[in-house]
Each structure stands twice: as structure tokens, then as C-alpha cells.
Design a protein around this motif. Structure first.
Motif, PDB file in Angstrom:
ATOM      1  N   LYS A 153      -3.818   8.296 -43.248  1.00 17.45           N
ATOM      2  CA  LYS A 153      -3.777   9.050 -41.996  1.00 17.45           C
ATOM      3  C   LYS A 153      -3.895   8.170 -40.750  1.00 17.45           C
ATOM      4  CE  LYS A 153      -5.916  12.964 -39.617  1.00 17.45           C
ATOM      5  NZ  LYS A 153      -6.915  14.054 -39.701  1.00 17.45           N
ATOM      6  N   PHE A 154      -4.808   7.198 -40.794  1.00 14.26           N
ATOM      7  CA  PHE A 154      -5.126   6.459 -39.570  1.00 14.26           C
ATOM      8  C   PHE A 154      -4.530   5.054 -39.497  1.00 14.26           C
ATOM      9  CE2 PHE A 154      -8.622   9.552 -39.959  1.00 14.26           C
ATOM     10  CZ  PHE A 154      -8.449  10.200 -38.747  1.00 14.26           C
ATOM     11  N   THR A 189     -10.320  -1.010 -32.646  1.00 17.40           N
ATOM     12  CA  THR A 189     -10.973   0.268 -32.348  1.00 17.40           C
ATOM     13  C   THR A 189     -11.100   0.409 -30.840  1.00 17.40           C
ATOM     14  OG1 THR A 189     -12.230   0.128 -34.413  1.00 17.40           O
ATOM     15  CG2 THR A 189     -12.986   1.719 -32.788  1.00 17.40           C
ATOM     16  N   GLN A 190     -10.539   1.488 -30.301  1.00 16.91           N
ATOM     17  CA  GLN A 190     -10.601   1.738 -28.864  1.00 16.91           C
ATOM     18  C   GLN A 190     -11.123   3.138 -28.626  1.00 16.91           C
ATOM     19  OE1 GLN A 190      -6.876   0.813 -26.922  1.00 16.91           O
ATOM     20  NE2 GLN A 190      -6.558  -1.029 -28.158  1.00 16.91           N
ATOM     21  N   GLN A 191     -12.267   3.223 -27.985  1.00 14.38           N
ATOM     22  CA  GLN A 191     -12.917   4.503 -27.688  1.00 14.38           C
ATOM     23  C   GLN A 191     -13.066   5.343 -28.957  1.00 14.38           C
ATOM     24  OE1 GLN A 191     -10.437   6.119 -24.588  1.00 14.38           O
ATOM     25  NE2 GLN A 191     -11.322   4.798 -23.014  1.00 14.38           N
ATOM     26  N   GLY A 192     -13.489   4.693 -30.032  1.00 10.17           N
ATOM     27  CA  GLY A 192     -13.726   5.388 -31.289  1.00 10.17           C
ATOM     28  C   GLY A 192     -12.472   5.678 -32.096  1.00 10.17           C
ATOM     29  N   LYS A 193     -11.317   5.331 -31.578  1.00 11.99           N
ATOM     30  CA  LYS A 193     -10.051   5.583 -32.277  1.00 11.99           C
ATOM     31  C   LYS A 193      -9.565   4.309 -32.954  1.00 11.99           C
ATOM     32  CE  LYS A 193      -5.281   7.085 -31.528  1.00 11.99           C
ATOM     33  NZ  LYS A 193      -4.242   7.412 -30.534  1.00 11.99           N
ATOM     34  N   ILE A 194      -9.160   4.444 -34.228  1.00  5.49           N
ATOM     35  CA  ILE A 194      -8.647   3.308 -34.983  1.00  5.49           C
ATOM     36  C   ILE A 194      -7.178   3.093 -34.646  1.00  5.49           C
ATOM     37  CG2 ILE A 194      -8.118   2.482 -37.314  1.00  5.49           C
ATOM     38  CD1 ILE A 194     -10.633   4.079 -38.170  1.00  5.49           C
ATOM     39  N   ILE A 195      -6.838   1.857 -34.300  1.00  2.00           N
ATOM     40  CA  ILE A 195      -5.455   1.531 -33.950  1.00  2.00           C
ATOM     41  C   ILE A 195      -5.010   0.321 -34.768  1.00  2.00           C
ATOM     42  CG2 ILE A 195      -3.879   0.832 -32.108  1.00  2.00           C
ATOM     43  CD1 ILE A 195      -5.767   2.224 -30.137  1.00  2.00           C
ATOM     44  N   SER A 242       3.553   1.840 -27.909  1.00  2.00           N
ATOM     45  CA  SER A 242       2.168   2.276 -28.098  1.00  2.00           C
ATOM     46  C   SER A 242       1.255   1.071 -28.155  1.00  2.00           C
ATOM     47  CB  SER A 242       2.037   3.075 -29.395  1.00  2.00           C
ATOM     48  OG  SER A 242       2.146   2.203 -30.502  1.00  2.00           O
ATOM     49  N   ASP A 243       0.043   1.316 -28.639  1.00  2.00           N
ATOM     50  CA  ASP A 243      -0.931   0.243 -28.783  1.00  2.00           C
ATOM     51  C   ASP A 243      -0.812  -0.464 -30.122  1.00  2.00           C
ATOM     52  OD1 ASP A 243      -2.103   0.805 -26.296  1.00  2.00           O
ATOM     53  OD2 ASP A 243      -3.328   2.391 -27.169  1.00  2.00           O
ATOM     54  N   ASN A 244       0.221  -0.175 -30.905  1.00  2.00           N
ATOM     55  CA  ASN A 244       0.345  -0.754 -32.238  1.00  2.00           C
ATOM     56  C   ASN A 244       0.948  -2.154 -32.235  1.00  2.00           C
ATOM     57  OD1 ASN A 244       1.047   2.496 -32.790  1.00  2.00           O
ATOM     58  ND2 ASN A 244      -0.553   1.582 -34.023  1.00  2.00           N
TER      59      ASN A 244
END
Length: 201
Positions: A122-123, A154-160, A69-71
Motif C-alpha cells: 500500500k505505502f 518520512t514527511q509529516q508522518g507520511k511514508i514516501i 511527486s515526491d517519489n
């Protein structure tokens, strides 16, 4: 692969660890994207062969994670220059604060604590736990999980959350995940030195 010459010279030091310095570079081969250039500190190792061993081991650990993943960071290239004793990893650059800075920002913005903790679980922590579970099932232990080694992208509003610095990682038999650990009083001392981030400790 980008030609290595396009990534050098590097001048901007933006992070320094116990065994390596991280510089900011530009990949002119691919749209001038930023890259992180990890240069191992040869004076921190017993000998030059050990430097190369650690570099190749970290490369292998990053390669295991690549498909997850992107983690995690992506390994772009590496450089082993034995003549000049230069050992370098070139990785994707992660834009974002480390976890401690991110957490303090949430607090200063006046967010109530119960909401912050729910949000972080959660995130940040559940995605990290799932990612670490993947790594553990592939026989890789990070061993330096500290606030400074978790970057919040942050990618496209999503926290990674992204776990970085696999230099202290260790491989082991993943079948041991399911074994009941021995009581602490029955454990033998480790043959290796304790691994930790001294400033975080």
C-alpha cells in the motif's frame, strides 16, 4: 540557483556506486539544507565526452520527473568543469534508509508478516508503480530498480518511497508500452551490455 561555490568543498562520502560517488553537501544559499553531490568517476567511462553525455542524460531524466511527486530527487544544479574534468550533479538530499534496511527494521520490530506485506504494497510498491508508470509514459526506463536505489523518506508522518540513481536509465518510445512483447526465445541479444547492480545481482 545557489552559487556553486557555496556547495564546495564536499568531504563526506556517504554512497559510492559503479559510475559515481555521492557526497553530502550544504546549500548555504537556502537555509543550509543538506544536498547530495554526485561526482562522476571519469575513469569508469570510455572517454570524457561520454561522462558529459551521461550527466546531461541524467539531468534530462530528472527534469522529466520534476513535476510528478515526491517519489524522486530534485535536481538543484550541475557543474561541468572541462578543464579539470569534473562532472557533478547537485540534488536534493533524501533522509531515510534504503528499502532493505527499512524492511529489516520492520521485521525486527516484531510485525507479523501479512501486515508487513499489506503495508509495503500500500505505502511503498503502489506509489512506486504509479510513479514508474508516469516515467514510462514519458519515455524513461530506470533499469536499475534494486533495494539500494529505493529510499524510504518520512514527511509529516507520511511514508514516501523515493527512487534514486537514474544513471543507468534509458529513453525509449513510450508508444511501445502498449505493444505485446515478443517471446523471449524470439528476442535478439541487446546491443548494449546488461545493466544491473552487481552487488544486488
Amino acid at each position: 540557483r545557489p552559487p556553486r561555490s557555496t556547495l564546495f568543498p564536499y568531504t563526506t562520502l556517504f554512497r559510492s556506486g559503479g559510475y559515481a560517488d555521492i557526497y553530502l553537501g550544504v546549500d548555504t544559499w537556502r537555509n543550509n539544507r543538506k544536498v547530495a553531490i554526485k561526482v562522476y568517476k571519469k575513469d569508469k567511462f570510455d572517454n570524457i565526452e561520454q561522462v558529459e553525455y551521461y550527466l546531461r542524460r541524467e539531468m534530462a531524466f530528472l527534469d522529466i520527473q520534476d513535476d510528478y511527486s515526491d517519489n524522486t530527487v530534485d535536481l538543484i544544479d550541475h557543474l561541468i568543469d572541462r578543464d579539470n574534468e569534473l562532472y557533478v550533479l547537485i540534488m536534493s538530499y533524501i533522509q531515510g534508509p534504503d528499502f532493505e534496511e527499512y524492511y529489516n527494521t520492520l521485521l525486527t520490530e516484531g510485525n507479523p508478516e501479512p501486515n508487513i506485506y499489506y503495508f509495503l504494497v500500500k505505502f511503498v510498491f503502489i506509489p512506486l508503480a504509479e510513479f514508474l508508470s508516469y516515467c514510462h509514459h514519458h519515455g524513461v526506463l530506470h533499469r536499475d530498480l534494486s533495494a539500494g536505489n529505493i529510499l524510504i523518506s518520512t514527511q509529516q508522518g507520511k511514508i514516501i518511497p523515493v527512487l534514486i540513481d537514474w544513471g543507468a536509465a534509458l529513453n525509449y518510445d513510450p508508444a511501445k508500452i502498449y505493444q505485446t512483447p515478443a517471446l523471449l526465445k524470439d528476442c535478439k541479444p541487446s546491443e548494449e551490455m546488461q545493466i544491473y547492480t552487481s552487488s544486488y545481482n
